[in-house]
Design a protein around this motif. Structure first.
Motif, PDB file in Angstrom:
ATOM      1  N   ARG A 185       4.012  14.841  -7.657  1.00 38.47           N
ATOM      2  CA  ARG A 185       3.728  15.986  -6.791  1.00 38.47           C
ATOM      3  C   ARG A 185       5.023  16.501  -6.167  1.00 38.47           C
ATOM      4  O   ARG A 185       5.948  15.742  -5.903  1.00 38.47           O
ATOM      5  N   TYR A 186       5.070  17.777  -5.925  1.00 40.59           N
ATOM      6  CA  TYR A 186       6.214  18.377  -5.249  1.00 40.59           C
ATOM      7  C   TYR A 186       6.291  17.891  -3.802  1.00 40.59           C
ATOM      8  O   TYR A 186       7.351  17.642  -3.264  1.00 40.59           O
ATOM      9  N   VAL A 187       5.136  17.742  -3.169  1.00 40.54           N
ATOM     10  CA  VAL A 187       5.056  17.303  -1.783  1.00 40.54           C
ATOM     11  C   VAL A 187       4.230  16.022  -1.723  1.00 40.54           C
ATOM     12  O   VAL A 187       3.120  15.978  -2.244  1.00 40.54           O
ATOM     13  N   ALA A 188       4.778  14.992  -1.110  1.00 43.48           N
ATOM     14  CA  ALA A 188       4.039  13.755  -0.861  1.00 43.48           C
ATOM     15  C   ALA A 188       4.220  13.451   0.619  1.00 43.48           C
ATOM     16  O   ALA A 188       5.323  13.112   1.053  1.00 43.48           O
ATOM     17  N   ASP A 189       3.173  13.608   1.395  1.00 42.77           N
ATOM     18  CA  ASP A 189       3.260  13.451   2.841  1.00 42.77           C
ATOM     19  C   ASP A 189       2.365  12.326   3.348  1.00 42.77           C
ATOM     20  O   ASP A 189       1.209  12.552   3.681  1.00 42.77           O
ATOM     21  N   PRO A 190       2.870  11.091   3.407  1.00 42.65           N
ATOM     22  CA  PRO A 190       2.126  10.061   4.125  1.00 42.65           C
ATOM     23  C   PRO A 190       2.354  10.302   5.618  1.00 42.65           C
ATOM     24  O   PRO A 190       3.445  10.097   6.124  1.00 42.65           O
ATOM     25  N   LEU A 191       1.369  10.814   6.290  1.00 45.36           N
ATOM     26  CA  LEU A 191       1.512  11.196   7.692  1.00 45.36           C
ATOM     27  C   LEU A 191       1.591   9.959   8.585  1.00 45.36           C
ATOM     28  O   LEU A 191       1.015   8.922   8.281  1.00 45.36           O
ATOM     29  N   CYS A 192       2.310  10.097   9.692  1.00 48.90           N
ATOM     30  CA  CYS A 192       2.371   8.992  10.646  1.00 48.90           C
ATOM     31  C   CYS A 192       2.664   9.528  12.038  1.00 48.90           C
ATOM     32  O   CYS A 192       3.127  10.646  12.205  1.00 48.90           O
ATOM     33  N   ASP A 193       2.418   8.700  13.021  1.00 46.87           N
ATOM     34  CA  ASP A 193       2.746   9.035  14.400  1.00 46.87           C
ATOM     35  C   ASP A 193       4.248   8.827  14.603  1.00 46.87           C
ATOM     36  O   ASP A 193       4.870   8.013  13.907  1.00 46.87           O
ATOM     37  N   PRO A 194       4.843   9.530  15.571  1.00 53.61           N
ATOM     38  CA  PRO A 194       6.290   9.449  15.788  1.00 53.61           C
ATOM     39  C   PRO A 194       6.880   8.028  15.853  1.00 53.61           C
ATOM     40  O   PRO A 194       7.954   7.798  15.303  1.00 53.61           O
ATOM     41  N   PRO A 195       6.230   7.052  16.470  1.00 51.01           N
ATOM     42  CA  PRO A 195       6.847   5.715  16.514  1.00 51.01           C
ATOM     43  C   PRO A 195       7.033   5.068  15.136  1.00 51.01           C
ATOM     44  O   PRO A 195       7.781   4.107  15.005  1.00 51.01           O
ATOM     45  N   LEU A 244       0.819  -1.210   0.000  1.00 53.22           N
ATOM     46  CA  LEU A 244       0.000   0.000   0.000  1.00 53.22           C
ATOM     47  C   LEU A 244       0.855   1.264   0.000  1.00 53.22           C
ATOM     48  O   LEU A 244       0.572   2.216  -0.719  1.00 53.22           O
ATOM     49  N   MET A 245       1.918   1.279   0.802  1.00 49.58           N
ATOM     50  CA  MET A 245       2.793   2.450   0.849  1.00 49.58           C
ATOM     51  C   MET A 245       3.435   2.697  -0.515  1.00 49.58           C
ATOM     52  O   MET A 245       3.498   3.837  -0.979  1.00 49.58           O
ATOM     53  N   ARG A 246       3.895   1.656  -1.160  1.00 49.78           N
ATOM     54  CA  ARG A 246       4.485   1.822  -2.498  1.00 49.78           C
ATOM     55  C   ARG A 246       3.462   2.362  -3.490  1.00 49.78           C
ATOM     56  O   ARG A 246       3.785   3.201  -4.328  1.00 49.78           O
ATOM     57  N   ARG A 247       2.236   1.877  -3.414  1.00 47.78           N
ATOM     58  CA  ARG A 247       1.183   2.386  -4.310  1.00 47.78           C
ATOM     59  C   ARG A 247       0.884   3.854  -4.050  1.00 47.78           C
ATOM     60  O   ARG A 247       0.704   4.634  -4.978  1.00 47.78           O
ATOM     61  N   ILE A 248       0.828   4.227  -2.782  1.00 48.45           N
ATOM     62  CA  ILE A 248       0.565   5.619  -2.431  1.00 48.45           C
ATOM     63  C   ILE A 248       1.666   6.517  -2.964  1.00 48.45           C
ATOM     64  O   ILE A 248       1.411   7.527  -3.620  1.00 48.45           O
ATOM     65  N   LEU A 249       2.908   6.142  -2.686  1.00 49.62           N
ATOM     66  CA  LEU A 249       4.031   6.966  -3.140  1.00 49.62           C
ATOM     67  C   LEU A 249       4.104   7.015  -4.661  1.00 49.62           C
ATOM     68  O   LEU A 249       4.428   8.048  -5.242  1.00 49.62           O
ATOM     69  N   HIS A 250       3.778   5.914  -5.320  1.00 51.43           N
ATOM     70  CA  HIS A 250       3.752   5.910  -6.785  1.00 51.43           C
ATOM     71  C   HIS A 250       2.681   6.868  -7.316  1.00 51.43           C
ATOM     72  O   HIS A 250       2.919   7.623  -8.256  1.00 51.43           O
ATOM     73  N   SER A 251       1.523   6.861  -6.685  1.00 47.35           N
ATOM     74  CA  SER A 251       0.438   7.737  -7.152  1.00 47.35           C
ATOM     75  C   SER A 251       0.750   9.212  -6.913  1.00 47.35           C
ATOM     76  O   SER A 251       0.223  10.080  -7.599  1.00 47.35           O
ATOM     77  N   LEU A 252       1.625   9.502  -5.939  1.00 46.61           N
ATOM     78  CA  LEU A 252       1.985  10.887  -5.629  1.00 46.61           C
ATOM     79  C   LEU A 252       3.338  11.289  -6.219  1.00 46.61           C
ATOM     80  O   LEU A 252       3.828  12.379  -5.953  1.00 46.61           O
ATOM     81  N   ARG A 253       3.932  10.469  -7.052  1.00 51.65           N
ATOM     82  CA  ARG A 253       5.298  10.680  -7.530  1.00 51.65           C
ATOM     83  C   ARG A 253       5.493  11.979  -8.310  1.00 51.65           C
ATOM     84  O   ARG A 253       6.595  12.493  -8.373  1.00 51.65           O
TER      85      ARG A 253
END
Length: 81
Positions: A42-52, A31-40
């Motif tokens: 864009r100038y900004v691609a921010d998959p947000l996450c909690d600090p851990p 899923l992460m690879r698909r998300i990053l591929h779909s946003l490739r």
């Protein structure tokens, strides 16, 4: 799976979580690879996450950035398992 985009420069993926009984199968990586591929493009691609989880996201070449936010005092229903 979805991302919020402005249609020009920025894309944000606010949440990626695999339910506990499905973890350990590589679903999150796919899923992460698909998300990053779909946003490739864009100038900004921010998959947000909690600090851990910043170490996990670094595996995909993402940089840790300081952000601010506001969370509801309770977890979403999906996070309960």
């Amino acid at each position: 799976m979805h991302a919020i985009c402005d249609g020009v420069a920025a894309g944000v993926h606010p949440w990626l979580e695999v339910v506990p009984r499905r973890r350990g199968r590589g679903i999150d990586t796919t899923l992460m690879r698909r998300i990053l591929h779909s946003l490739r493009h864009r100038y900004v691609a921010d998959p947000l996450c909690d600090p851990p989880l910043t170490g996990y996201q670094r595996r995909f070449g993402l940089d840790e950035m300081p952000v601010t936010g506001l969370r509801a005092p309770r977890k979403p229903a999906a996070a309960n398992g």
